[in-house]
Design a protein around this motif. Structure first.
Motif, short mmCIF file in Angstrom:
data_model
loop_
_atom_site.label_atom_id
_atom_site.label_comp_id
_atom_site.label_asym_id
_atom_site.label_seq_id
_atom_site.Cartn_x
_atom_site.Cartn_y
_atom_site.Cartn_z
N ARG A 91 5.14 27.11 18.40
CA ARG A 91 6.10 26.39 17.57
C ARG A 91 7.53 26.73 17.98
O ARG A 91 7.84 27.87 18.30
N ASN A 126 -8.92 32.97 11.80
CA ASN A 126 -7.75 33.17 12.66
C ASN A 126 -8.01 32.86 14.13
O ASN A 126 -8.51 33.71 14.88
N ASP A 170 6.69 31.03 16.93
CA ASP A 170 5.46 31.82 16.96
C ASP A 170 4.33 30.99 17.55
O ASP A 170 4.50 29.82 17.89
N ASP A 171 3.18 31.63 17.66
CA ASP A 171 1.95 30.95 18.06
C ASP A 171 1.12 30.69 16.81
O ASP A 171 0.98 31.58 15.95
N SER A 172 0.59 29.50 16.70
CA SER A 172 -0.16 29.14 15.50
C SER A 172 -1.29 28.19 15.90
O SER A 172 -1.80 28.27 17.02
N TYR A 173 -1.67 27.31 15.00
CA TYR A 173 -2.72 26.33 15.30
C TYR A 173 -2.50 25.10 14.44
O TYR A 173 -1.82 25.13 13.41
N ASN A 197 -5.99 32.76 16.53
CA ASN A 197 -5.16 33.55 17.44
C ASN A 197 -5.61 35.01 17.55
O ASN A 197 -5.48 35.62 18.61
#
Length: 207
Positions: A133, A56, A198-201, A58
């Motif tokens: 995103r 993860n 959201d925040d992701s990768y 984040n």
């Protein structure tokens, strides 16, 4: 940060002991359990199955396991190898077959660290990019605005739908997020819908 998208294996030997390293991509505890079960089933007579993982980007999760070796001599050097290479969303398992000669604590630390580093050296590493995103719904006449944004920023299109209107899924690297959102504000009145998800990768497959 970086990761792998397929497994890699290493073979390190010292004073008769054999250390087989397994590097796997993982993103969940279920995947970790499956990988561990698979590797252990391949080596049921091994002396130790030591491992470490990092998950993860984040909200970082780290774990290491010595599996019967003296505390801090196996899982931790594997974990430190992952840390030093900024590896994430992966696990390294080092399977030891005892060769009859004790290595001592410093020897074990070196051996397990080398086993992990060999895995990483053999691997094709992929950069992980932290992203934010967004979802944007707009009419086709406004496509030029989106094209300009794509030209001005390193945006990544994800899960878009092109029907009567465009429902665009877009991701922006977090290092340019504030600048992107500031520019985007001047166009939001032209969109039917706009929201940050959201925040992701994102794993860069082209590097």
């Amino acid at each position: 940060m970086q990761t792998v998208t397929k497994p890699y294996i290493s073979d390190y030997r010292v004073k008769g002991s054999k250390f087989l390293g397994y590097l796997y991509p993982v993103t969940t505890q279920e995947e970790i359990d499956t990988v561990l079960e698979s590797v252990k089933s391949k080596h049921p007579t091994a002396s130790h199955h030591c491992y470490a993982y990092r998950l993860n980007p984040n909200e970082l999760i780290e774990f290491e396991q010595d599996d019967g070796e003296p505390k801090g001599t196996a899982g931790l050097p594997i974990l430190n190898s992952l840390r030093s290479s900024e590896m994430i969303n992966c696990i390294i398992i080092s399977v030891r077959y005892f060769g009859g000669t004790k290595l001592g604590k410093s020897g074990l630390i070196e051996a397990y660290g080398n086993s992990a580093r060999l895995c990483i050296q053999h691997a094709e590493l992929r950069p992980i990019i932290p992203i934010s995103r967004y979802r944007i719904v707009y009419d086709y006449p406004h496509q030029g605005i989106i094209d300009k944004l794509k030209n001005d920023f390193p945006l990544i299109e994800q899960n878009s739908v092109y029907l009567e209107k465009v429902e665009l899924g877009i991701a922006c690297p977090t290092d340019v997020q504030k600048r992107f959102e500031k520019v985007l504000e001047s166009y939001t009145h032209l969109f039917d819908e706009f929201e940050k998800l959201d925040d992701s990768y994102h794993i860069n497959q082209n590097n």
